[in-house]
Design a protein around this motif. Structure first.
Motif, mmCIF file in Angstrom:
data_model
loop_
_atom_site.group_PDB
_atom_site.id
_atom_site.type_symbol
_atom_site.label_atom_id
_atom_site.label_comp_id
_atom_site.label_asym_id
_atom_site.label_seq_id
_atom_site.Cartn_x
_atom_site.Cartn_y
_atom_site.Cartn_z
ATOM 1 N N LEU A 31 3.583 28.942 -17.418
ATOM 2 C CA LEU A 31 5.008 28.790 -17.109
ATOM 3 C C LEU A 31 5.380 29.494 -15.813
ATOM 4 O O LEU A 31 6.177 28.973 -15.019
ATOM 5 C CB LEU A 31 5.857 29.305 -18.269
ATOM 6 C CG LEU A 31 5.725 28.503 -19.564
ATOM 7 C CD1 LEU A 31 6.397 29.231 -20.715
ATOM 8 C CD2 LEU A 31 6.277 27.097 -19.401
ATOM 9 N N HIS A 32 4.809 30.653 -15.577
ATOM 10 C CA HIS A 32 5.081 31.396 -14.341
ATOM 11 C C HIS A 32 4.629 30.588 -13.120
ATOM 12 O O HIS A 32 5.369 30.454 -12.143
ATOM 13 C CB HIS A 32 4.389 32.759 -14.379
ATOM 14 C CG HIS A 32 4.591 33.556 -13.141
ATOM 15 N ND1 HIS A 32 5.780 34.186 -12.832
ATOM 16 C CD2 HIS A 32 3.757 33.808 -12.095
ATOM 17 C CE1 HIS A 32 5.667 34.785 -11.668
ATOM 18 N NE2 HIS A 32 4.456 34.575 -11.200
ATOM 19 N N VAL A 33 3.427 30.038 -13.180
ATOM 20 C CA VAL A 33 2.912 29.254 -12.058
ATOM 21 C C VAL A 33 3.737 27.986 -11.871
ATOM 22 O O VAL A 33 4.089 27.622 -10.745
ATOM 23 C CB VAL A 33 1.413 28.921 -12.250
ATOM 24 C CG1 VAL A 33 0.918 27.965 -11.173
ATOM 25 C CG2 VAL A 33 0.579 30.201 -12.247
ATOM 26 N N LEU A 34 4.075 27.301 -12.966
ATOM 27 C CA LEU A 34 4.886 26.081 -12.856
ATOM 28 C C LEU A 34 6.276 26.368 -12.298
ATOM 29 O O LEU A 34 6.823 25.548 -11.564
ATOM 30 C CB LEU A 34 5.007 25.389 -14.215
ATOM 31 C CG LEU A 34 3.755 24.677 -14.714
ATOM 32 C CD1 LEU A 34 3.989 24.143 -16.123
ATOM 33 C CD2 LEU A 34 3.339 23.562 -13.767
ATOM 34 N N ALA A 35 6.847 27.527 -12.636
ATOM 35 C CA ALA A 35 8.164 27.885 -12.099
ATOM 36 C C ALA A 35 8.095 28.086 -10.591
ATOM 37 O O ALA A 35 9.051 27.801 -9.873
ATOM 38 C CB ALA A 35 8.691 29.146 -12.783
ATOM 39 N N GLU A 36 6.961 28.561 -10.095
ATOM 40 C CA GLU A 36 6.780 28.740 -8.649
ATOM 41 C C GLU A 36 6.504 27.420 -7.949
ATOM 42 O O GLU A 36 6.953 27.198 -6.830
ATOM 43 C CB GLU A 36 5.605 29.683 -8.383
ATOM 44 C CG GLU A 36 5.877 31.120 -8.720
ATOM 45 C CD GLU A 36 4.651 32.006 -8.483
ATOM 46 O OE1 GLU A 36 3.547 31.476 -8.236
ATOM 47 O OE2 GLU A 36 4.819 33.232 -8.556
ATOM 48 N N ASP A 37 5.722 26.535 -8.609
ATOM 49 C CA ASP A 37 5.319 25.279 -7.985
ATOM 50 C C ASP A 37 5.057 24.232 -9.059
ATOM 51 O O ASP A 37 3.944 24.140 -9.585
ATOM 52 C CB ASP A 37 4.061 25.489 -7.132
ATOM 53 C CG ASP A 37 3.583 24.219 -6.446
ATOM 54 O OD1 ASP A 37 4.291 23.182 -6.502
ATOM 55 O OD2 ASP A 37 2.486 24.249 -5.859
ATOM 56 N N GLU A 162 26.739 31.414 -0.272
ATOM 57 C CA GLU A 162 25.283 31.360 -0.114
ATOM 58 C C GLU A 162 24.649 31.437 -1.487
ATOM 59 O O GLU A 162 25.160 32.090 -2.386
ATOM 60 C CB GLU A 162 24.819 32.546 0.736
ATOM 61 C CG GLU A 162 23.358 32.525 1.087
ATOM 62 C CD GLU A 162 22.979 33.667 2.026
ATOM 63 O OE1 GLU A 162 21.810 34.059 1.996
ATOM 64 O OE2 GLU A 162 23.842 34.151 2.780
ATOM 65 N N HIS A 163 23.513 30.763 -1.637
ATOM 66 C CA HIS A 163 22.777 30.771 -2.896
ATOM 67 C C HIS A 163 21.328 31.134 -2.600
ATOM 68 O O HIS A 163 20.703 30.541 -1.737
ATOM 69 C CB HIS A 163 22.843 29.389 -3.555
ATOM 70 C CG HIS A 163 21.938 29.242 -4.731
ATOM 71 N ND1 HIS A 163 20.862 28.397 -4.731
ATOM 72 C CD2 HIS A 163 21.936 29.849 -5.922
ATOM 73 C CE1 HIS A 163 20.250 28.476 -5.892
ATOM 74 N NE2 HIS A 163 20.873 29.355 -6.643
ATOM 75 N N THR A 164 20.836 32.127 -3.300
ATOM 76 C CA THR A 164 19.433 32.512 -3.176
ATOM 77 C C THR A 164 18.800 32.360 -4.552
ATOM 78 O O THR A 164 19.258 32.980 -5.520
ATOM 79 C CB THR A 164 19.293 33.975 -2.715
ATOM 80 O OG1 THR A 164 19.984 34.118 -1.475
ATOM 81 C CG2 THR A 164 17.838 34.383 -2.558
ATOM 82 N N ARG A 165 17.793 31.508 -4.644
ATOM 83 C CA ARG A 165 17.114 31.299 -5.914
ATOM 84 C C ARG A 165 16.265 32.522 -6.223
ATOM 85 O O ARG A 165 15.609 33.061 -5.347
ATOM 86 C CB ARG A 165 16.237 30.047 -5.843
ATOM 87 C CG ARG A 165 15.673 29.677 -7.195
ATOM 88 C CD ARG A 165 15.131 28.276 -7.252
ATOM 89 N NE ARG A 165 16.090 27.250 -6.893
ATOM 90 C CZ ARG A 165 17.024 26.757 -7.703
ATOM 91 N NH1 ARG A 165 17.152 27.221 -8.912
ATOM 92 N NH2 ARG A 165 17.827 25.808 -7.310
ATOM 93 N N ALA A 166 16.276 32.949 -7.466
ATOM 94 C CA ALA A 166 15.518 34.124 -7.891
ATOM 95 C C ALA A 166 14.023 33.897 -7.664
ATOM 96 O O ALA A 166 13.537 32.768 -7.757
ATOM 97 C CB ALA A 166 15.796 34.419 -9.365
ATOM 98 N N ALA A 167 13.299 34.951 -7.395
ATOM 99 C CA ALA A 167 11.855 34.876 -7.176
ATOM 100 C C ALA A 167 11.184 34.232 -8.378
ATOM 101 O O ALA A 167 11.532 34.499 -9.518
ATOM 102 C CB ALA A 167 11.291 36.261 -6.928
#
Length: 170
Positions: A31-37, A162-167
């Motif tokens: 899930l962590h990897v999929l959330a990144e890419d 402005e919107h910054t998506r969380a890491a």
């Protein structure tokens, strides 16, 4: 895997899947990897997580079928579509409309200006994330779709500068 445009129902909505599936450390890594890419290939995902590609494919499928993974989608910048103005609109439904929450969400979420609808606790019932081309379009949206809606008791609009998506949420 990443090119799959499917989406599933949100938790708490009719048709939502059972989220009681146990999510173990391997699933969390996936899930962590999929959330990144979300466009990562199954082979690359399996390699990053340290499992066999066939195991990875089965786990991702199980995560999707159980509703843990609700879908894969493109994060499109609204400005690319000419929607340079974004806002969060807090909506409090009228007292008589408590039984109309489902129809309100169905009605408002069909509007092209609406990006997301959040059911929230507190003084308001919903937060609407909207994107429009101008302040005039924002005014028209509020006037046409909220102020004239007999189920809506109160709105409060906050512009998004402005919107910054969380890491890890790209």
């Amino acid at each position: 895997m990443g090119d799959d445009p499917s989406t599933g129902p949100a938790a708490g909505t009719p048709g939502a899947k059972n989220l009681r599936r146990a999510v173990d450390p391997v699933d969390r890594a996936i899930l962590h990897v999929l959330a990144e890419d979300a466009r990562i290939t199954n082979a690359a995902l399996a390699q990053r997580v340290g499992i066999a590609a066939s195991t990875c494919l089965l786990r991702v499928r199980a995560l999707r079928e159980s509703g843990v993974v609700r879908g894969f989608h493109a994060d499109v910048d609204p400005r690319a579509l000419g929607h340079d103005l974004q806002a969060m609109i807090a909506v409090k439904l009228a007292a008589h409309a408590r039984g109309s929450m489902g129809p309100f969400v169905a009605r408002i979420s069909r509007q092209p200006e609406v990006l997301d609808v959040y059911f929230v606790a507190g003084a308001n019932d919903y937060l609407l994330h909207v994107a429009v081309a101008s302040t005039a379009e924002l005014r028209d949206f509020v006037a046409e779709h909220l102020s004239r809606d007999p189920d809506v008791g109160l709105t409060e609009t906050s512009l998004i500068f402005e919107h910054t998506r969380a890491a890890g949420r790209r």
